[in-house]
Scaffold this motif. Structure first.
Motif, PDB file in Angstrom:
ATOM      1  N   SER A   7      56.207  74.742  86.421  1.00 50.36           N
ATOM      2  CA  SER A   7      55.230  74.872  85.332  1.00 50.36           C
ATOM      3  C   SER A   7      53.917  74.189  85.695  1.00 50.36           C
ATOM      4  O   SER A   7      53.839  73.377  86.627  1.00 50.36           O
ATOM      5  N   GLU A  39      55.521  75.104  76.761  1.00 50.37           N
ATOM      6  CA  GLU A  39      55.562  75.085  78.229  1.00 50.37           C
ATOM      7  C   GLU A  39      56.609  76.072  78.738  1.00 50.37           C
ATOM      8  O   GLU A  39      56.372  76.822  79.692  1.00 50.37           O
ATOM      9  N   VAL A  52      56.017  79.474  81.096  1.00 44.81           N
ATOM     10  CA  VAL A  52      56.704  79.697  82.370  1.00 44.81           C
ATOM     11  C   VAL A  52      57.463  81.020  82.347  1.00 44.81           C
ATOM     12  O   VAL A  52      57.545  81.723  83.362  1.00 44.81           O
TER      13      VAL A  52
END
Length: 241
Positions: free
Chosen positions: A207, A155, A159
């Motif tokens: 995100s 994640e 981002v």
């Protein structure tokens, strides 16, 4: 009168299909459950204590299934590092890292944690983040990606590298919360671009998983600066502390 010998075709050199077929024949013969001459006696001789005649299939299938034993408990920590002796064409340090990584992923799988099969680039970053020796081998070109992975895994890497456009209301509500936060010094209005809110040397990135990732400017680049937060104000306070 001389005897005439018939011309024989030249002997063909065995190729790969022939070798594979030759390898399979003994395996099929060993695994073939059909009876053959003397087969029950041979199997009985190989199994100490087994009856020569075996058990009738109907009786064997009529037995109730046996419960499997519980798996042994997992160790409290991953296995110790292995030591690989040097050998021609083998880098012991790389093999040791491969073994350690495989053991860690196997342990995670046994614990029920997800063990994704990443593409090459994310897996390279994961390796560098998990193994300092691998990071040193890859070089400093992955430093920001490694920092993002250590902060939030795949994640965090997403981002870092991929801006996207969340709903406008999400960014508007976050901006209002950041400007009117109840604790600490109120933030400046900041600038919003796609999933990024920027105020001076501080930046928050939203995100796809719905978390805010704090970033801090360093030498003209934005660097991950801490773990992701569900609350944008909490993420900003990490930067202000």
């Amino acid at each position: 009168m001389p005897r005439v010998r018939a011309a024989l075709p030249p002997r063909r050199r065995a190729g790969l299909p022939d070798l594979l077929a030759a390898r399979r024949r003994p395996v099929r013969a060993a695994a073939d459950p059909r009876p053959g001459p003397g087969r029950p006696a041979r199997l009985a001789a190989q199994r100490p204590g087994a009856r020569a005649g075996g058990d009738p299939a109907a009786a064997a299938f009529a037995r109730p299934p046996v419960e499997l034993p519980d798996p042994p408990p997992l160790p409290d920590s991953p296995p110790a590092a292995v030591s690989v002796p040097p050998a021609p064409g083998v880098d012991p340090a790389v093999v040791e890292m491969l073994v350690a990584d495989a053991a860690a992923r196997a342990r995670a799988a046994l614990l029920g944690d997800p063990v994704p099969d990443y593409p090459l680039w994310p897996d390279t970053v994961r390796w560098a983040a998990a193994h300092p020796a691998a990071h040193a081998r890859i070089g400093s070109g992955v430093d920001r990606a490694v920092a993002a992975w250590r902060a939030a895994g795949d994640e965090g890497l997403d981002v870092l590298e991929h801006p996207w456009s969340p709903p406008a209301t999400t960014m508007a509500h976050a901006r209002d919360a950041l400007v009117h936060q109840e604790e600490g010094v109120a933030a400046e209005p900041g600038a919003v671009w796609r999933n990024r809110w920027t105020s001076g040397a501080h930046q928050l990135r939203y995100s796809r998983e719905g978390r805010w990732h704090p970033y801090r400017e360093r030498e003209g680049q934005w660097w991950p600066a801490g773990p992701a937060q569900r609350d944008p104000v909490a993420a900003l306070q990490l930067l202000q502390s």
